[in-house]
Scaffold this motif. Structure first.
Motif, PDB file in Angstrom:
ATOM      1  N   ALA A 143       0.781  -1.287   0.001  1.00  0.00           N
ATOM      2  CA  ALA A 143      -0.046   0.103  -0.227  1.00  0.00           C
ATOM      3  C   ALA A 143       0.707   1.521  -0.117  1.00  0.00           C
ATOM      4  O   ALA A 143       0.615   2.186  -0.942  1.00  0.00           O
ATOM      5  N   PRO A 144       1.936   1.360   0.745  1.00  0.00           N
ATOM      6  CA  PRO A 144       2.334   2.574   0.818  1.00  0.00           C
ATOM      7  C   PRO A 144       3.347   2.729  -0.379  1.00  0.00           C
ATOM      8  O   PRO A 144       3.696   3.841  -0.810  1.00  0.00           O
ATOM      9  N   VAL A 145       4.052   1.598  -0.781  1.00  0.00           N
ATOM     10  CA  VAL A 145       4.930   1.584  -2.256  1.00  0.00           C
ATOM     11  C   VAL A 145       3.978   2.208  -3.128  1.00  0.00           C
ATOM     12  O   VAL A 145       4.313   2.867  -4.225  1.00  0.00           O
ATOM     13  N   ALA A 146       2.643   1.665  -3.105  1.00  0.00           N
ATOM     14  CA  ALA A 146       1.763   1.924  -4.353  1.00  0.00           C
ATOM     15  C   ALA A 146       1.492   3.589  -4.325  1.00  0.00           C
ATOM     16  O   ALA A 146       1.491   3.967  -5.376  1.00  0.00           O
ATOM     17  N   PHE A 147       1.403   3.975  -3.243  1.00  0.00           N
ATOM     18  CA  PHE A 147       1.080   5.420  -3.116  1.00  0.00           C
ATOM     19  C   PHE A 147       2.429   6.105  -3.543  1.00  0.00           C
ATOM     20  O   PHE A 147       2.188   7.178  -4.300  1.00  0.00           O
ATOM     21  N   ALA A 148       3.527   5.806  -2.997  1.00  0.00           N
ATOM     22  CA  ALA A 148       4.877   6.614  -3.295  1.00  0.00           C
ATOM     23  C   ALA A 148       5.148   6.673  -4.690  1.00  0.00           C
ATOM     24  O   ALA A 148       5.363   7.395  -5.348  1.00  0.00           O
ATOM     25  N   SER A 149       4.774   5.463  -5.266  1.00  0.00           N
ATOM     26  CA  SER A 149       5.284   4.941  -6.716  1.00  0.00           C
ATOM     27  C   SER A 149       4.251   5.708  -7.467  1.00  0.00           C
ATOM     28  O   SER A 149       4.366   6.336  -8.831  1.00  0.00           O
ATOM     29  N   TRP A 150       3.005   5.906  -7.132  1.00  0.00           N
ATOM     30  CA  TRP A 150       1.903   6.599  -7.931  1.00  0.00           C
ATOM     31  C   TRP A 150       2.269   8.039  -7.824  1.00  0.00           C
ATOM     32  O   TRP A 150       2.212   8.863  -8.892  1.00  0.00           O
ATOM     33  N   ALA A 184       3.300   8.636 -11.475  1.00  0.00           N
ATOM     34  CA  ALA A 184       1.963   9.056 -12.044  1.00  0.00           C
ATOM     35  C   ALA A 184       1.620  10.323 -11.870  1.00  0.00           C
ATOM     36  O   ALA A 184       1.315  11.034 -12.970  1.00  0.00           O
ATOM     37  N   TYR A 185       1.328  10.730 -10.854  1.00  0.00           N
ATOM     38  CA  TYR A 185       0.792  12.175 -10.471  1.00  0.00           C
ATOM     39  C   TYR A 185       2.005  13.155 -10.952  1.00  0.00           C
ATOM     40  O   TYR A 185       1.480  13.885 -12.061  1.00  0.00           O
ATOM     41  N   LEU A 186       2.989  13.127 -10.526  1.00  0.00           N
ATOM     42  CA  LEU A 186       3.841  14.156 -11.216  1.00  0.00           C
ATOM     43  C   LEU A 186       4.181  14.061 -12.681  1.00  0.00           C
ATOM     44  O   LEU A 186       4.292  15.218 -13.289  1.00  0.00           O
ATOM     45  N   VAL A 187       4.322  12.862 -13.193  1.00  0.00           N
ATOM     46  CA  VAL A 187       4.432  12.597 -14.459  1.00  0.00           C
ATOM     47  C   VAL A 187       3.272  12.996 -15.294  1.00  0.00           C
ATOM     48  O   VAL A 187       3.211  13.693 -16.375  1.00  0.00           O
ATOM     49  N   SER A 188       1.985  12.949 -15.043  1.00  0.00           N
ATOM     50  CA  SER A 188       0.917  13.315 -15.440  1.00  0.00           C
ATOM     51  C   SER A 188       0.768  14.630 -15.742  1.00  0.00           C
ATOM     52  O   SER A 188       0.182  15.326 -16.546  1.00  0.00           O
ATOM     53  N   GLN A 189       1.165  15.415 -14.634  1.00  0.00           N
ATOM     54  CA  GLN A 189       1.219  16.962 -14.688  1.00  0.00           C
ATOM     55  C   GLN A 189       2.110  17.320 -15.806  1.00  0.00           C
ATOM     56  O   GLN A 189       1.751  18.284 -16.286  1.00  0.00           O
ATOM     57  N   PHE A 190       3.142  16.916 -15.834  1.00  0.00           N
ATOM     58  CA  PHE A 190       4.195  17.089 -16.800  1.00  0.00           C
ATOM     59  C   PHE A 190       3.635  17.034 -18.274  1.00  0.00           C
ATOM     60  O   PHE A 190       3.667  17.637 -19.189  1.00  0.00           O
ATOM     61  N   ILE A 191       3.068  15.846 -18.422  1.00  0.00           N
ATOM     62  CA  ILE A 191       2.659  15.230 -19.721  1.00  0.00           C
ATOM     63  C   ILE A 191       1.259  15.957 -20.071  1.00  0.00           C
ATOM     64  O   ILE A 191       1.352  16.539 -21.217  1.00  0.00           O
ATOM     65  N   GLY A 192       0.503  16.263 -18.945  1.00  0.00           N
ATOM     66  CA  GLY A 192      -0.963  17.274 -19.423  1.00  0.00           C
ATOM     67  C   GLY A 192      -0.548  18.585 -19.858  1.00  0.00           C
ATOM     68  O   GLY A 192      -1.379  19.205 -20.645  1.00  0.00           O
ATOM     69  N   LYS A 193       0.367  18.993 -19.247  1.00  0.00           N
ATOM     70  CA  LYS A 193       1.040  20.430 -19.871  1.00  0.00           C
ATOM     71  C   LYS A 193       1.457  20.537 -21.249  1.00  0.00           C
ATOM     72  O   LYS A 193       1.582  21.717 -21.655  1.00  0.00           O
ATOM     73  N   GLY A 200       5.997   1.903 -13.204  1.00  0.00           N
ATOM     74  CA  GLY A 200       6.696   0.678 -12.764  1.00  0.00           C
ATOM     75  C   GLY A 200       8.107   0.957 -12.486  1.00  0.00           C
ATOM     76  O   GLY A 200       8.290   0.229 -11.492  1.00  0.00           O
ATOM     77  N   LEU A 201       8.758   1.853 -13.089  1.00  0.00           N
ATOM     78  CA  LEU A 201      10.092   2.146 -12.665  1.00  0.00           C
ATOM     79  C   LEU A 201      10.282   2.678 -11.138  1.00  0.00           C
ATOM     80  O   LEU A 201      11.007   2.181 -10.547  1.00  0.00           O
ATOM     81  N   SER A 202       9.159   3.569 -10.801  1.00  0.00           N
ATOM     82  CA  SER A 202       9.383   3.949  -9.490  1.00  0.00           C
ATOM     83  C   SER A 202       8.866   2.861  -8.399  1.00  0.00           C
ATOM     84  O   SER A 202       9.750   2.828  -7.441  1.00  0.00           O
ATOM     85  N   ALA A 203       7.925   2.051  -8.814  1.00  0.00           N
ATOM     86  CA  ALA A 203       7.888   0.929  -8.053  1.00  0.00           C
ATOM     87  C   ALA A 203       9.026  -0.253  -7.722  1.00  0.00           C
ATOM     88  O   ALA A 203       9.291  -0.697  -6.792  1.00  0.00           O
ATOM     89  N   PHE A 204       9.817  -0.318  -8.670  1.00  0.00           N
ATOM     90  CA  PHE A 204      10.950  -0.968  -8.962  1.00  0.00           C
ATOM     91  C   PHE A 204      12.056  -0.581  -8.128  1.00  0.00           C
ATOM     92  O   PHE A 204      12.897  -1.163  -7.542  1.00  0.00           O
ATOM     93  N   ALA A 205      12.113   0.714  -8.292  1.00  0.00           N
ATOM     94  CA  ALA A 205      13.221   1.373  -7.266  1.00  0.00           C
ATOM     95  C   ALA A 205      12.997   1.407  -5.872  1.00  0.00           C
ATOM     96  O   ALA A 205      13.891   0.915  -5.049  1.00  0.00           O
ATOM     97  N   LEU A 206      11.762   1.357  -5.706  1.00  0.00           N
ATOM     98  CA  LEU A 206      11.384   1.069  -4.102  1.00  0.00           C
ATOM     99  C   LEU A 206      11.631  -0.430  -3.737  1.00  0.00           C
ATOM    100  O   LEU A 206      11.819  -0.673  -2.661  1.00  0.00           O
ATOM    101  N   SER A 207      11.280  -1.463  -4.661  1.00  0.00           N
ATOM    102  CA  SER A 207      11.498  -2.705  -4.256  1.00  0.00           C
ATOM    103  C   SER A 207      13.008  -3.012  -4.048  1.00  0.00           C
ATOM    104  O   SER A 207      13.456  -3.796  -3.359  1.00  0.00           O
TER     105      SER A 207
END
Length: 473
Positions: free
Chosen positions: A190-197, A201-210, A459-466
């Protein structure tokens, strides 16, 4: 349909898969052939090229198509009905207004993502996305800008929870095959999912969306006027008059939205308890709870409840039925293209590409954590299904993991690494890719440079945490 014995070696099969993907992209992007036609045509050619016996080709095509439609058609149909009722009754607007008043305009994408993380605990990616669509569209219409600013934080949240956190089937199956503790996998996942998201996902989506503008599509829900006006017959029966109807209360709308998540949680939680041995598999009461927690049944119940508490407010049943009927028309293309995407992925699996690839990767001579990520990634790219990549990789590594005797935390780290590999590089052989493409009104090229990129960074963010978990375990 089960995989056949490969007719060619791994290298040849991988070349066939790569050629099939390249041909599909060429037909859709350059030739502008309709995606449904292109997917069926390339699936047929791939089946023949991969050496599937001619007599078995029709079954190979229909197997992937029907299995995908079996899970998607009812889900999308009921989901769009719920979404349409939320739209026309003003329920989505009430939710959006409350959300924005609580969090503010600048934090609207973050609020959508956090809400999706919470709702995504018991519900699958595609079901959560369908139910959230009207809220995403309403918030995006209100503030303008690219739809991706608001859609991707929510979609990425559902993807993260689906891949990384029990009781979703992929991480549960991987944990079971590797001998990892499911409770610890949940507490860590659960915390890995939040951090990797948040990072991937969130920061990258804001970069892509702009940088990539995507308009809010009108094909699914149309241009909504807030849902506060309904047509009713006048007293003479010769015409119609406009009758103002009050928007539903926030708690009413929230209850309707929460209902499918609560019902579906019955299924996923009971499955987890059965896997853990805390409930007998043949318990009658558990069977009934699992039935109403089946995604399609849960959404059916929610459609009925939404009809009663939202649709019939100032409307006749005939009017509500007409609203629901008009909601179904635009989703034909979504369902067919998603089914054809499942067909393409199914043909790749039936051809034996995944089995041949996993067999050749079983002795890579690298650390277990890196093997877990690399094998899962290659299986994901080759055949499209994240769940298949998760379970196949875990099964392939189970003997080596048992021999290495890692710690409990390292076992959980392996599950996270496998899930990370099964998340990256969503592309044209993934039915989820087509759901996102059709729901958000994006062409294939745009989906590849936005959704595929965001799934990869997630996925890469989750792998880094793993890797961090593995090193401290």
């Amino acid at each position: 349909m089960e995989a056949i014995d490969p007719a060619y070696g791994t290298a040849t099969l991988l070349l066939i898969a790569a050629g099939a993907v390249a041909l599909l992209l060429f037909l859709i992007i350059k030739v502008k052939l309709h995606a449904f036609v292109a997917l069926v045509l390339v699936s047929l050619l791939t089946a023949l090229a991969a050496g599937i016996p001619v007599a078995d080709v029709p079954a190979a095509l229909s197997s992937g198509f029907s299995s995908t439609l079996g899970s998607v058609a009812l889900l999308v149909g009921f989901g769009v009905m719920i979404g349409r009722l939320l739209e026309v009754t003003g329920g989505a607007q009430v939710l959006a207004d409350t959300l924005i008043n609580r969090f503010g305009e600048k934090r609207a994408p973050l609020a959508l993502g956090v809400a999706a993380l919470l709702f995504g605990f018991p519900i699958f990616f595609d079901a959560g996305l369908v139910v959230f669509l009207p809220i995403i569209m309403t918030v995006s219409r209100r503030f303008g800008g690219s739809l991706l600013l608001y859609a991707f934080p929510a979609a990425g949240a559902f993807a993260a929870m689906h891949a990384l956190v029990p009781p979703h089937p992929g991480p549960v199956a991987a944990a079971d095959l590797l001998g990892a503790n499911i409770g610890l996998t949940l507490l860590v996942g659960a915390p890995v999912a939040f951090a990797s998201w948040y990072v991937g996902a969130y920061l990258v989506s804001q970069f892509i969306g702009k940088r990539v503008h995507v308009d809010v599509p009108t094909s699914l829900f149309g241009e909504i006027n807030g849902g506060l006006d309904t047509d009713t017959a006048d007293a003479s029966g010769t015409g119609t008059t406009k009758t103002a109807t009050q928007a539903p209360a926030f708690m009413t709308v929230l209850a309707v939205l929460l209902l499918p998540f609560v019902l579906i949680s019955f299924n996923t939680v009971i499955d987890t308890l059965i896997t853990a041995g805390l409930i007998q598999e043949d318990a009658t009461w558990a069977g009934y709870f699992k039935l109403i927690g089946t995604t399609s049944i849960a959404l059916l119940i929610t459609v009925i409840v939404a009809t009663l508490v939202l649709g019939l407010r100032g409307r006749s049943m005939a009017t509500v039925s007409d609203i629901l009927d008009k909601a179904l028309g635009p989703i034909c293309a979504v369902i067919l293209i998603t089914g054809a995407g499942g067909m393409f992925g199914g043909v790749l699996r039936t051809s034996g590409i995944g089995d041949a690839l996993s067999g050749s990767l079983s002795n890579l001579g690298i650390s277990l954590i890196l093997q877990a990520f690399v094998i899962s990634t290659l299986l994901r790219v080759a055949q499209g299904s994240a769940t298949v990549a998760l379970t196949t990789t875990a099964g392939l590594l189970s003997a080596a993991v048992a021999a290495a005797d890692p710690s409990k935390l390292q076992l959980t780290a392996l599950v996270v690494a496998i899930a990370a590999g099964a998340t990256v590089l969503s592309h044209v052989n993934d039915s989820g890719f087509w759901l996102v493409s059709r729901f958000f009104g994006m062409d294939v090229k745009t989906t590849l440079k936005t959704w595929t990129v965001m799934e990869t960074t997630l996925g890469l963010s989750a792998f880094a945490l793993s890797l961090v978990l593995w090193s401290v375990g």
